[in-house]
Design an enzyme around this catalytic site. Structure first.
Site, PDB file in Angstrom:
ATOM      1  N   ARG A  18       3.929  -4.843  63.337  1.00 37.33           N
ATOM      2  CA  ARG A  18       3.018  -5.851  63.910  1.00 37.33           C
ATOM      3  C   ARG A  18       2.739  -6.935  62.864  1.00 37.33           C
ATOM      4  O   ARG A  18       3.192  -6.855  61.723  1.00 37.33           O
ATOM      5  CB  ARG A  18       1.716  -5.199  64.363  1.00 37.33           C
ATOM      6  N   ASP A  39       7.501   1.553  59.572  1.00 38.78           N
ATOM      7  CA  ASP A  39       6.040   1.487  59.701  1.00 38.78           C
ATOM      8  C   ASP A  39       5.492   2.874  60.018  1.00 38.78           C
ATOM      9  O   ASP A  39       6.236   3.776  60.415  1.00 38.78           O
ATOM     10  CB  ASP A  39       5.651   0.497  60.826  1.00 38.78           C
ATOM     11  N   ASP A  62       5.813   5.904  55.717  1.00 39.88           N
ATOM     12  CA  ASP A  62       4.601   5.651  54.942  1.00 39.88           C
ATOM     13  C   ASP A  62       5.100   5.260  53.556  1.00 39.88           C
ATOM     14  O   ASP A  62       5.734   6.075  52.868  1.00 39.88           O
ATOM     15  CB  ASP A  62       3.729   6.917  54.889  1.00 39.88           C
ATOM     16  N   VAL A  63       4.835   4.036  53.150  1.00 39.26           N
ATOM     17  CA  VAL A  63       5.440   3.517  51.914  1.00 39.26           C
ATOM     18  C   VAL A  63       5.016   4.279  50.662  1.00 39.26           C
ATOM     19  O   VAL A  63       5.619   4.103  49.597  1.00 39.26           O
ATOM     20  CB  VAL A  63       5.158   2.000  51.720  1.00 39.26           C
ATOM     21  N   ASN A  90       6.312  -5.547  52.799  1.00 40.95           N
ATOM     22  CA  ASN A  90       5.243  -6.278  53.482  1.00 40.95           C
ATOM     23  C   ASN A  90       4.010  -5.417  53.768  1.00 40.95           C
ATOM     24  O   ASN A  90       2.910  -5.942  53.917  1.00 40.95           O
ATOM     25  CB  ASN A  90       5.815  -6.852  54.786  1.00 40.95           C
ATOM     26  N   TYR A 155      -7.692  -4.445  46.689  1.00 40.30           N
ATOM     27  CA  TYR A 155      -6.739  -5.334  47.369  1.00 40.30           C
ATOM     28  C   TYR A 155      -6.331  -6.473  46.436  1.00 40.30           C
ATOM     29  O   TYR A 155      -5.146  -6.737  46.217  1.00 40.30           O
ATOM     30  CB  TYR A 155      -7.386  -5.878  48.652  1.00 40.30           C
ATOM     31  N   LYS A 159      -2.695  -7.233  44.664  1.00 42.46           N
ATOM     32  CA  LYS A 159      -1.935  -8.469  44.922  1.00 42.46           C
ATOM     33  C   LYS A 159      -1.636  -9.225  43.627  1.00 42.46           C
ATOM     34  O   LYS A 159      -0.572  -9.832  43.484  1.00 42.46           O
ATOM     35  CB  LYS A 159      -2.689  -9.349  45.919  1.00 42.46           C
ATOM     36  N   THR A 190      -3.405 -12.463  62.155  1.00 38.12           N
ATOM     37  CA  THR A 190      -2.871 -11.126  62.444  1.00 38.12           C
ATOM     38  C   THR A 190      -4.053 -10.178  62.654  1.00 38.12           C
ATOM     39  O   THR A 190      -5.202 -10.547  62.386  1.00 38.12           O
ATOM     40  CB  THR A 190      -2.044 -10.590  61.261  1.00 38.12           C
TER      41      THR A 190
HETATM   42  N1  NAD Z   1      -3.163 -11.728  57.401  1.00 38.82           N
HETATM   43  C1  NAD Z   1      -3.475 -12.357  56.300  1.00 38.82           C
HETATM   44  O1  NAD Z   1      -4.336 -13.257  56.297  1.00 38.82           O
HETATM   45  C2  NAD Z   1      -2.769 -12.047  54.993  1.00 38.82           C
HETATM   46  C3  NAD Z   1      -2.981 -12.892  53.903  1.00 38.82           C
HETATM   47  C4  NAD Z   1      -2.342 -12.632  52.697  1.00 38.82           C
HETATM   48  C5  NAD Z   1      -1.496 -11.541  52.577  1.00 38.82           C
HETATM   49  N2  NAD Z   1      -1.307 -10.725  53.660  1.00 38.82           N
HETATM   50  C6  NAD Z   1      -0.418  -9.580  53.461  1.00 38.82           C
HETATM   51  O2  NAD Z   1       0.621  -9.623  54.414  1.00 38.82           O
HETATM   52  C7  NAD Z   1       1.053  -8.291  54.695  1.00 38.82           C
HETATM   53  C8  NAD Z   1       1.028  -8.068  56.200  1.00 38.82           C
HETATM   54  O3  NAD Z   1      -0.317  -8.238  56.628  1.00 38.82           O
HETATM   55  P1  NAD Z   1      -0.730  -8.461  58.161  1.00 38.82           P
HETATM   56  O4  NAD Z   1      -1.748  -9.515  58.155  1.00 38.82           O
HETATM   57  O5  NAD Z   1       0.462  -8.580  59.027  1.00 38.82           O
HETATM   58  O6  NAD Z   1      -1.490  -7.079  58.393  1.00 38.82           O
HETATM   59  P2  NAD Z   1      -1.483  -6.076  59.646  1.00 38.82           P
HETATM   60  O7  NAD Z   1      -2.598  -5.134  59.373  1.00 38.82           O
HETATM   61  O8  NAD Z   1      -1.466  -6.819  60.910  1.00 38.82           O
HETATM   62  O9  NAD Z   1      -0.076  -5.336  59.473  1.00 38.82           O
HETATM   63  C9  NAD Z   1       0.155  -4.464  58.390  1.00 38.82           C
HETATM   64  C10 NAD Z   1       1.231  -3.491  58.797  1.00 38.82           C
HETATM   65  O10 NAD Z   1       1.426  -2.582  57.697  1.00 38.82           O
HETATM   66  C11 NAD Z   1       1.499  -1.277  58.231  1.00 38.82           C
HETATM   67  N3  NAD Z   1       1.111  -0.270  57.241  1.00 38.82           N
HETATM   68  C12 NAD Z   1      -0.134   0.013  56.774  1.00 38.82           C
HETATM   69  N4  NAD Z   1      -0.082   1.047  55.917  1.00 38.82           N
HETATM   70  C13 NAD Z   1       1.223   1.417  55.833  1.00 38.82           C
HETATM   71  C14 NAD Z   1       1.911   2.416  55.098  1.00 38.82           C
HETATM   72  N5  NAD Z   1       1.263   3.267  54.287  1.00 38.82           N
HETATM   73  N6  NAD Z   1       3.252   2.507  55.231  1.00 38.82           N
HETATM   74  C15 NAD Z   1       3.924   1.659  56.067  1.00 38.82           C
HETATM   75  N7  NAD Z   1       3.329   0.702  56.799  1.00 38.82           N
HETATM   76  C16 NAD Z   1       1.984   0.584  56.665  1.00 38.82           C
HETATM   77  C17 NAD Z   1       0.529  -1.292  59.399  1.00 38.82           C
HETATM   78  O11 NAD Z   1       0.751  -0.193  60.272  1.00 38.82           O
HETATM   79  C18 NAD Z   1       0.829  -2.644  60.017  1.00 38.82           C
HETATM   80  O12 NAD Z   1       1.891  -2.581  60.925  1.00 38.82           O
HETATM   81  C19 NAD Z   1       0.113  -7.366  53.920  1.00 38.82           C
HETATM   82  O13 NAD Z   1       0.713  -7.001  52.685  1.00 38.82           O
HETATM   83  C20 NAD Z   1      -1.094  -8.236  53.654  1.00 38.82           C
HETATM   84  O14 NAD Z   1      -1.818  -7.822  52.529  1.00 38.82           O
HETATM   85  C21 NAD Z   1      -1.917 -10.946  54.853  1.00 38.82           C
END
Ligand code: NAD
Length: 251
Positions: A18, A39, A62-63, A90, A155, A159, A190
């Site tokens: 997602r 995922d 699970d990463v 990601n 977090y 990062k 998201t």
């Molecule tokens: N959305 C934002 O504003 C934003 C900003 C900066 C960085 N990010 C980064 O972008 C990446 C994606 O974020 P997003 O906004 O799509 O978040 P999201 O929560 O919508 O998606 C994260 C995905 O990671 C999966 N996940 C969580 N734990 C996991 C694990 N242990 N093993 C495998 N998969 C796992 C979740 O099931 C989910 O599908 C993340 O690293 C997040 O930190 C997001």
């Protein structure tokens, strides 16, 4: 981008079920690659893979689990008939808590998923990339590594650390034709941002809106295709949020 630019290439996208990860999967398949949607969300991941067609498959990952990483790479090698070319690290979680109230378990889990998950992925994927003669790894940092908000200590720490991990990995893997870069998304629309006040969060930014996951995926595609002289870099896709800090101060 022609639809065939990544034909014959195979990718793993963690957290691919997602959000930004799903956009990465769609973009890679759209450019001709085969993709493992990796995922912990089985239902969403399987649905996305089915929607993307025969060049996509789901793998439960699970990463933080190194055995599952080995299985995921095997899935990718079967899908790619022996080659693995692209890893998009990601997956990330975000558990906002004031620092003094945070349990050690929360601290450990966020670092394990966000940071050690990247390390595990690099170690699992690099042997296959070396056999293939090269590859591209895209890590996921965040605007919070530059503008740290409160309540996100592990977090933000994860990062910032991903920037260092990316640079060292680029140094060590360049000799094998493997480029390693990081995306630095800003506030992106998201599930992770659900419930946030978009107008307030983006008020001081040059672009007054959240980014779309596809806009982050476009930068990922650039990194894995055209950016042949770019490694160890951190590329922002943030609507000018960093510039917006200066704007807010000048106000
Ligand atoms: N959305 C934002 O504003 C934003 C900003 C900066 C960085 N990010 C980064 O972008 C990446 C994606 O974020 P997003 O906004 O799509 O978040 P999201 O929560 O919508 O998606 C994260 C995905 O990671 C999966 N996940 C969580 N734990 C996991 C694990 N242990 N093993 C495998 N998969 C796992 C979740 O099931 C989910 O599908 C993340 O690293 C997040 O930190 C997001």
């Amino acid at each position: 981008m022609t639809s065939a630019e990544l034909e014959g290439k195979t990718a793993i996208v963690t957290g691919g079920a997602r959000g930004i990860g799903a956009a990465h999967c769609r973009a890679l398949v759209g450019a001709g690659a085969s993709v493992v949607v990796a995922d912990v969300l089985r239902e969403e991941g399987e649905a996305l893979a089915a929607d993307l067609g025969e060049r996509a498959t789901f793998a439960f990952l699970d990463v933080t689990d190194r055995e599952q990483w080995a299985q995921c790479v095997d899935v990718a090698l079967r899908l790619g008939r022996g080659s693995l070319d692209i890893l998009v690290n990601n997956a990330g979680i975000n558990q906002p808590t004031p620092l003094v109230d945070m349990s050690p378990e929360t601290w450990d889990r966020v670092l394990a998923v966000n940071l050690t998950g990247h390390f595990n992925g690099i170690q699992a994927a690099v042997p296959a990339m070396r056999r293939a003669g090269g590859g591209s790894i895209v890590n996921t940092a965040s605007i919070t590594a530059v503008i740290p908000p409160s309540q996100l200590a592990p977090y933000v720490a994860s990062k910032m650390a991903i920037v260092g991990l990316t640079q060292v990995a680029a140094l060590e893997l360049g000799a094998y034709g493997i480029r390693v870069n990081a995306l630095q998304p800003g506030y992106t629309d998201t599930p992770m941002m659900a419930g946030g006040d978009e107008a307030a969060i983006t008020a001081a930014m040059p672009i007054h809106r959240y980014g779309q996951p596809e806009e982050v995926a476009d930068m990922m595609l650039y990194l894995v295709t055209r950016a042949t002289y770019t490694t160890g870099s951190v590329l922002a896709v943030d609507g000018g949020a960093v510039a917006g800090v200066g704007y807010a101060v000048a106000d």
